[in-house]
Design an enzyme around this catalytic site. Sequence first.
Site, PDB file in Angstrom:
ATOM      1  N   HIS A 182       1.193  -9.222   2.505  1.00  0.00           N
ATOM      2  CA  HIS A 182       0.546  -7.320   3.019  1.00  0.00           C
ATOM      3  C   HIS A 182      -0.399  -7.679   4.121  1.00  0.00           C
ATOM      4  O   HIS A 182      -0.664  -6.841   4.840  1.00  0.00           O
ATOM      5  CB  HIS A 182      -0.397  -6.743   1.800  1.00  0.00           C
ATOM      6  N   VAL A 199      -3.626  -3.110   8.287  1.00  0.00           N
ATOM      7  CA  VAL A 199      -4.518  -2.842   9.139  1.00  0.00           C
ATOM      8  C   VAL A 199      -3.765  -1.223   9.805  1.00  0.00           C
ATOM      9  O   VAL A 199      -2.774  -2.031   9.649  1.00  0.00           O
ATOM     10  CB  VAL A 199      -4.837  -3.498  10.139  1.00  0.00           C
ATOM     11  N   HIS A 200      -4.652  -0.514  10.010  1.00  0.00           N
ATOM     12  CA  HIS A 200      -3.841   0.442   9.727  1.00  0.00           C
ATOM     13  C   HIS A 200      -3.631   0.838  11.295  1.00  0.00           C
ATOM     14  O   HIS A 200      -4.386   1.347  11.989  1.00  0.00           O
ATOM     15  CB  HIS A 200      -4.223   1.718   9.582  1.00  0.00           C
ATOM     16  N   ASP A 260       0.713  -1.495   0.162  1.00  0.00           N
ATOM     17  CA  ASP A 260       0.389  -0.563  -0.428  1.00  0.00           C
ATOM     18  C   ASP A 260       0.772   1.669  -0.089  1.00  0.00           C
ATOM     19  O   ASP A 260       0.801   2.057   0.852  1.00  0.00           O
ATOM     20  CB  ASP A 260      -0.816   0.111   1.178  1.00  0.00           C
ATOM     21  N   HIS A 311     -10.532  -5.525   8.917  1.00  0.00           N
ATOM     22  CA  HIS A 311      -9.908  -6.356   7.594  1.00  0.00           C
ATOM     23  C   HIS A 311      -9.701  -8.054   8.398  1.00  0.00           C
ATOM     24  O   HIS A 311      -8.873  -8.139   8.270  1.00  0.00           O
ATOM     25  CB  HIS A 311      -8.146  -6.244   7.269  1.00  0.00           C
TER      26      HIS A 311
END
Length: 469
Positions: A320, A358-359, A198, A330
């Site tokens: 990822h 996952v942020h 990303d 997610h």
Amino acid sequence: MAKMGTSSRVAAAIVVVLGLVSSLAVVCNGGKTSSFVRKVEKTVDMPLDSDVFKVPPGYNAPQQVHITQGDQLGKAVIVSWVTVEEPGSNTVLYWSAYSKKQKSEGKVTTYKFYNYTSGYIHHTTIRNLKFNTKYYYVVGIGHTERQFWFITPPEVGPDVPYTFGLIGDLGQSFDSNKTLTHYELNPQKGQAVLFVGDLSYADNYPNHDNVRWDTWGRFTERSVAYQPWIWTAGNHEIDFAPEIGETKPFKPYTHRYHVPYKASGSTAPFWYSIKRASAYIIVLSSYSAYGKYTPQYKWLEQELPKVNRSETPWLIVLMHSPWYNSYTTHYMEGETMRVMYEPLFVKYKVDVVFAGHVHAYERSERISNVAYNIVNGICIPVKDQSAPVYITIGDGGNLEGLATNMTEPQPAYSAYREASFGHATFDIKNRTHAYYGWHRNQDGYAVTADSMWFFNRYHHPVDDSTSAQ
Ligand SMILES: [Fe+2]
């Protein structure tokens, strides 16, 4: 309602309490959910006229300069850049203090994406470099020349110290800029970045406005022109948009970012491997077919037995979408890939798996969940000293903001989790020890908010768990 005597009521209560305590012990003895509370503010992209996006001055000046490893051993570098006015030269001029100036010739490409036409994207591989040497290089020959430098890695060997940076899901917000600055100023001094996917988040703009791929390239140049970033494809690299006639997945990404996949026998740029110093790094694709008989599966199956831990003790995997993720965002997206590949990771004693997507940040214990099959129902991850530690580092700071919702209670396998932006470093000392540290953007540059001493799974397979047990 049947009546119950006092003693049997007490006994029943004890049974209930004991039951609760034992079930809590099973599901609830997780690690630490950080109490750090990040100031909640919206994550917004830096405007197009931000200084970090500035176009370099001069006619046809090279911009978006970036490098990555160009072979399996670290003796080659792929230099990439974009020119806008005209194609210009594909030549990279390079030299070290010990060698005369040499030239290498590359190729230029362009692509169209809906109503966007890219600049001239150059990729030139320079080969036969000496290990552990500082090279200067120049691009833009014939028009506006720009000079940069990089340092090649030491020769591959079991006790070679090396420090990797870890960044994921970076994007181009004000927070992304903080993350990159923190990485650059981290006194641990990362020598190459393992980027877990990303990149630009251009696809969040109308028609996947590819101008935001260009701005991302200019934003990150200040680091990636000087040290290689090892690329992993994330979902924001897919750019699949049939509604505007764009049906070829990964088009902008594959035109802009080249990787040395052929050097490791891979047939596609989404999965490949490199050796660097004392590490063997395997990059996998969460968004390419990975089932049995697929190219990626066959490649991985043949790849893992090739890893010689006497040469490269540290076996690191990048992907990822995380397999172990206790955030609600997610949740379980990595599950099908885990089912396919986890037994291989345990068999070949992978040291650590880094993922993004996952942020937020999360680190697992060494656990595996390979006992499960469709009939036995054994589906709880268990401590496993042959298993990797799973780290989610998708906290680069992109415009989508933080993932703050966690599954409760924290699962036993989750050692530490926190919804803050940041980056990490993996600092290999020798064949047995590596120091890992996660840095949140709110702290000073030297502060580690989470850390762990890794013991190598092949040379020093002692329990390196950070939990109290
Ligand atoms: Fe993602």
